[in-house]
Design a protein around this motif. Structure first.
Motif, PDB file in Angstrom:
ATOM      1  N   ILE A 297       0.888  -1.166   0.000  1.00 27.37           N
ATOM      2  CA  ILE A 297       0.000   0.000   0.000  1.00 27.37           C
ATOM      3  C   ILE A 297       0.925   1.214   0.000  1.00 27.37           C
ATOM      4  N   ASP A 298       0.866   1.972  -1.099  1.00 23.79           N
ATOM      5  CA  ASP A 298       1.838   3.048  -1.240  1.00 23.79           C
ATOM      6  C   ASP A 298       1.349   4.400  -0.757  1.00 23.79           C
ATOM      7  N   MET A 299       0.124   4.434  -0.280  1.00 20.98           N
ATOM      8  CA  MET A 299      -0.437   5.736   0.088  1.00 20.98           C
ATOM      9  C   MET A 299       0.201   6.340   1.330  1.00 20.98           C
ATOM     10  N   GLN A 300       0.228   7.633   1.333  1.00 21.59           N
ATOM     11  CA  GLN A 300       0.724   8.365   2.500  1.00 21.59           C
ATOM     12  C   GLN A 300      -0.466   8.937   3.255  1.00 21.59           C
TER      13      GLN A 300
ATOM     14  N   GLY B 180      -8.139   0.672   9.352  1.00 19.04           N
ATOM     15  CA  GLY B 180      -6.956   0.570   8.501  1.00 19.04           C
ATOM     16  C   GLY B 180      -7.306   1.027   7.095  1.00 19.04           C
ATOM     17  N   LEU B 181      -6.301   1.466   6.330  1.00 21.53           N
ATOM     18  CA  LEU B 181      -6.554   1.961   4.977  1.00 21.53           C
ATOM     19  C   LEU B 181      -7.196   0.898   4.096  1.00 21.53           C
ATOM     20  N   TYR B 182      -6.591  -0.289   4.146  1.00 20.03           N
ATOM     21  CA  TYR B 182      -7.080  -1.387   3.324  1.00 20.03           C
ATOM     22  C   TYR B 182      -8.499  -1.781   3.757  1.00 20.03           C
ATOM     23  N   GLY B 183      -8.756  -1.686   5.052  1.00 15.66           N
ATOM     24  CA  GLY B 183     -10.087  -1.949   5.576  1.00 15.66           C
ATOM     25  C   GLY B 183     -11.094  -0.960   5.005  1.00 15.66           C
TER      26      GLY B 183
END
Ligand SMILES: [Zn+2]
Length: 282
Positions: free
Chosen positions: A67-70, A94-97
């Motif tokens: 996951i490359d997001m900042q 979580g971001l992926y969540g």
């Protein structure tokens, strides 16, 4: 009940640093879950990267996803709100969540979150905010249910087409293909996180989803008036009708999923693929 944890050695897919992470042991005695996705936040294994580990029900690692997001540091809250901000959501799921949750919401899959300590007020608030992402006609569908059960063994999957997560941000079961990429959801959240006001962030997410649903409706109009249409022709016709750039095959796949889940699976059958038909003839 105390949850029994086990260690799993994971390797950062970006910098190869290895470290043990701790996960509930009971997750891996459950055949019903299949491949589980574990979110590893920045700072947990290495200092720079955030990634996902795919683990099968025997506890073997089957792969990784980067996951490359900042995520930007704290944002400014609008005065009156004790509302949850997008950053609060990321903290919780979580971001992926979040990508998974948004996907489930748009494409109408019910969501269950187990081992939830969330009280009813928060649960209502989360459902209201995420429901507001959709136009009125689609609201009230695919809600998020928080289940207090902490024992994974007691969880029964009555239905296959659900998203199941736990409060530790693990994704236990998805109704879609394991390999699904969340390009659309990632784009939405990336753009929203560039804004510094929580209300504006949610508005932008809403705007993205509305734009997508507009595309769905334009595709539906075309499909309503043909018997069969090749997907390339469909993309060209959409572009001509709406005077907008051609959409990608990936976007068309999402539009098909939306029509299938929310409008009419029959309509999808009108879309053909010359390239694949040709391959079959060979
Ligand atoms: Zn790393």
């Amino acid at each position: 009940m105390e949850i029994k944890m086990m260690n799993l050695e994971v390797t950062c897919p970006s910098c190869n640093v290895k470290k043990n992470i701790s996960i509930p042991e009971a997750l891996f005695k459950q055949k019903k879950f299949g491949t589980i996705k574990i979110q590893v936040p920045k700072g947990s294994v290495c200092q720079e990267h955030h990634f996902i580990v795919f683990v099968n029900n025997l506890g073997f690692i089957r792969g990784y996803d980067k996951i490359d997001m900042q995520i930007k540091a704290p944002i400014q809250r609008t005065e009156e709100t004790n509302n949850l901000t997008l950053n609060d959501w990321i903290q919780m799921f979580g971001l992926y969540g979040i990508f998974n949750l948004i996907h489930a919401k748009i494409f109408n899959y019910p969501v269950y979150i187990i081992n939830a300590k969330t009280d009813e007020g928060i649960s209502k608030m989360i459902n209201r905010i995420i429901d507001d992402f959709l136009p009125i006609t689609y609201r009230g569908t695919s809600s998020i249910t928080f289940i207090k059960e902490t024992n994974y063994e007691k969880i029964k999957l009555e239905e296959k087409y659900i998203l199941l997560m736990d409060s530790l941000k693990n994704i236990l079961h998805t109704p879609w293909n394991q390999k699904l990429r969340f390009e659309f959801e990632e784009e939405i959240i990336t753009q929203a996180l560039k804004l510094s006001n929580d209300k504006e962030q949610f508005k932008l997410i809403q705007k993205y989803i509305l734009k997508f649903i507009k595309q769905v409706e334009d595709i539906k109009k075309i499909l309503d008036n043909v018997k069969k249409i090749d997907e390339r022709d469909l993309i060209n016709q959409l572009s001509n009708n709406t005077m907008t750039p051609k959409i990608s095959i990936y976007k068309l796949t999402l539009i098909k999923e939306f029509i299938n889940r929310r409008l009419s699976p029959k309509l999808i059958k009108k879309i053909t693929n010359k390239a694949i038909e040709f391959m079959k003839l060979l």
